[in-house]
Design an enzyme around this catalytic site. Structure first.
Site, short mmCIF file in Angstrom:
data_model
loop_
_atom_site.label_atom_id
_atom_site.label_comp_id
_atom_site.label_asym_id
_atom_site.label_seq_id
_atom_site.Cartn_x
_atom_site.Cartn_y
_atom_site.Cartn_z
N ASN A 7 0.95 -1.20 -0.05
CA ASN A 7 0.02 0.02 -0.16
C ASN A 7 0.80 1.25 0.01
O ASN A 7 1.50 1.71 1.15
CB ASN A 7 -0.84 -0.01 1.11
CG ASN A 7 -1.60 1.24 1.39
OD1 ASN A 7 -1.89 2.24 0.19
ND2 ASN A 7 -2.26 1.33 2.67
N TRP A 8 0.94 1.92 -1.28
CA TRP A 8 1.69 3.10 -1.31
C TRP A 8 1.25 4.40 -0.69
O TRP A 8 1.97 5.39 -0.79
CB TRP A 8 2.38 3.12 -2.76
CG TRP A 8 3.46 2.26 -3.15
CD1 TRP A 8 3.92 1.01 -2.38
CD2 TRP A 8 3.73 1.88 -4.57
NE1 TRP A 8 4.48 0.40 -3.25
CE2 TRP A 8 4.80 1.00 -4.45
CE3 TRP A 8 3.74 2.48 -5.76
CZ2 TRP A 8 5.25 0.40 -5.73
CZ3 TRP A 8 4.07 2.19 -7.09
CH2 TRP A 8 4.91 1.06 -6.72
N HIS A 91 -9.77 1.36 4.44
CA HIS A 91 -8.27 1.48 5.03
C HIS A 91 -8.43 2.72 6.14
O HIS A 91 -9.36 3.63 6.10
CB HIS A 91 -7.24 1.84 4.12
CG HIS A 91 -5.98 1.95 4.63
ND1 HIS A 91 -5.50 3.09 5.72
CD2 HIS A 91 -4.82 1.17 4.70
CE1 HIS A 91 -4.36 2.90 6.08
NE2 HIS A 91 -3.90 1.82 5.50
N GLU A 161 -5.76 -4.85 10.57
CA GLU A 161 -4.65 -3.53 10.61
C GLU A 161 -5.08 -3.04 11.84
O GLU A 161 -5.71 -1.91 12.02
CB GLU A 161 -4.72 -2.81 9.43
CG GLU A 161 -4.08 -3.49 8.20
CD GLU A 161 -3.36 -2.52 7.36
OE1 GLU A 161 -2.29 -2.62 7.05
OE2 GLU A 161 -4.26 -1.40 7.03
N GLY A 167 2.07 2.30 10.73
CA GLY A 167 2.89 3.59 10.72
C GLY A 167 3.65 4.03 12.21
O GLY A 167 4.30 5.09 12.15
N GLY A 228 2.78 -1.00 4.57
CA GLY A 228 2.62 0.69 3.88
C GLY A 228 4.26 0.90 3.85
O GLY A 228 4.71 0.63 2.60
P1 PGA Z 1 2.66 0.53 7.81
O1 PGA Z 1 1.13 0.70 7.09
O2 PGA Z 1 3.17 -0.91 7.25
O3 PGA Z 1 3.27 1.73 7.30
O4 PGA Z 1 2.39 0.53 9.29
C1 PGA Z 1 0.27 -0.13 6.89
C2 PGA Z 1 -1.12 0.16 6.22
O5 PGA Z 1 -1.40 1.28 6.34
O6 PGA Z 1 -1.65 -0.47 5.65
#
Ligand code: PGA
Length: 245
Positions: A7-8, A91, A161, A167, A228
Site C-alpha cells: 500500500n503505497w 483503510h 490492521e 506507521g 505500508g
Molecule cells: P505501515 O502501514 O506498514 O506503514 O504500518 C500499513 C498500512 O497502512 O496498510
C-alpha cells in the site's frame, strides 16, 4: 498461497513508480501473490510492465457507482479496464481522515464484488479500544456491517490492521495477530459457513518490516501481509516478498 500487498498510500509519482517496478521485477522470486496498490495516477503507466508477471495491480479505493456526477471519484469499471484486480476498502486512513463510515464501506465492497474486483477489507481497533477490552466488539461490528448484503463470501480478502500499529514502528505480536485472525475467521464462519470462512484470506498489516515479516508469515492463521512504508523501498519490499518461510 500467501499474499504480500503493498500500500503505497500517497507516495510516488509516475516516474518513481516506474523506476520501482523496474527495480523489483527481476528480483521477486516467490510463488506468493504480490499485489501493488499505487496511487491512481500511477496505475496506467505501470500496468503494461506487470502484464506478463505474477505481480497483480490493486487500487487504494474505489467509488460504488459505475458512472455519473461524482466529482473526483473513480469507478470500478475504470479500474477494471486498467487490469486492476484488487481494491483496498475501508483503510483506517480513509475511515479517520476522509470520514468513511461503515455504510459507505459496505457500498464500496459490494460494488467491487459486483464488478469482479477483489476487495481487501481493512478492519482494526484503536489502542484505546484494545485497552478497554473492546477490540472483538469493534472488529465484529466493522466486519459484519461491511459485509452486509453480500451473499456469497467469495473473492474477499480481509486485512486485520490494528490502528495503533499502522506507521508506528510498533507492530502487533505475531501471536496476537494470529489469535485475532482466528477470531475474525470465527465471525466469518458464523455469518456464512465454516467451509467458506476457511477459504477467505486474512492478512495482517501494521509496521511490517523485512525483519518481522517471516514471523508473521510463519503463522498458519496469517494468510499474508499488507505493507505500508516498508513497501516504498524496493530492497525492503523484495526482502519481504521473497522471505522464508
Ligand atoms: P505501515 O502501514 O506498514 O506503514 O504500518 C500499513 C498500512 O497502512 O496498510
Amino acid at each position: 498461497m500467501k499474499y504480500i500487498v503493498a500500500n503505497w498510500k500517497m507516495h510516488k509519482t509516475q516516474k518513481q513508480s516506474l523506476a520501482f517496478v523496474k527495480q523489483i521485477l527481476p528480483r521477486i522470486k516467490t510463488k506468493r501473490t504480490i499485489v501493488l496498490c499505487p496511487p491512481y495516477t500511477d496505475i496506467c503507466p505501470i500496468a503494461p510492465l506487470l502484464k506478463k508477471t505474477n505481480i497483480r495491480l490493486g487500487a487504494q479505493d474505489v467509488f460504488y457507482e459505475t458512472r455519473g456526477a461524482f466529482t473526483g471519484e473513480i469507478s470500478p469499471l475504470m479500474l477494471k479496464e486498467l487490469n486492476v484486480k484488487y481494491v483496498l476498502i475501508g483503510h483506517s486512513e480513509r475511515r479517520s481522515i476522509l470520514h468513511e463510515n461503515n455504510r459507505l464501506i459496505n457500498q464500496k465492497l459490494r460494488a467491487c464484488l459486483k464488478h469482479s474486483l477483489t476487495p481487501i477489507l481493512c478492519i482494526g481497533e484503536t489502542g484505546l479500544q484494545r485497552r478497554l477490552g473492546q477490540a472483538s466488539h469493534v472488529l465484529r461490528n466493522q466486519l459484519l456491517t461491511a459485509l452486509k448484503g453480500t451473499h456469497k463470501l467469495k473473492n474477499i480478502i480481509i486485512a486485520y490492521e490494528p490502528l495503533w500499529a499502522i506507521g508506528s514502528h510498533t507492530p502487533d505480536t505475531p501471536e496476537n495477530a494470529e489469535k485475532t485472525n482466528e477470531f475474525i475467521r470465527s465471525v466469518l464462519a458464523k455469518s456464512s459457513s465454516a467451509a467458506t470462512a476457511k477459504k477467505i484470506p486474512i492478512l495482517y498489516g501494521g509496521s511490517v518490516t523485512p525483519r518481522n515479516a517471516p514471523s508473521f508469515l510463519k503463522k498458519a492463521a496469517i494468510d499474508g501481509l499488507l505493507v505500508g512504508h516498508e513497501s516504498l523501498l524496493p530492497g525492503h519490499f523484495v526482502k519481504i516478498a521473497n522471505c522464508a518461510p
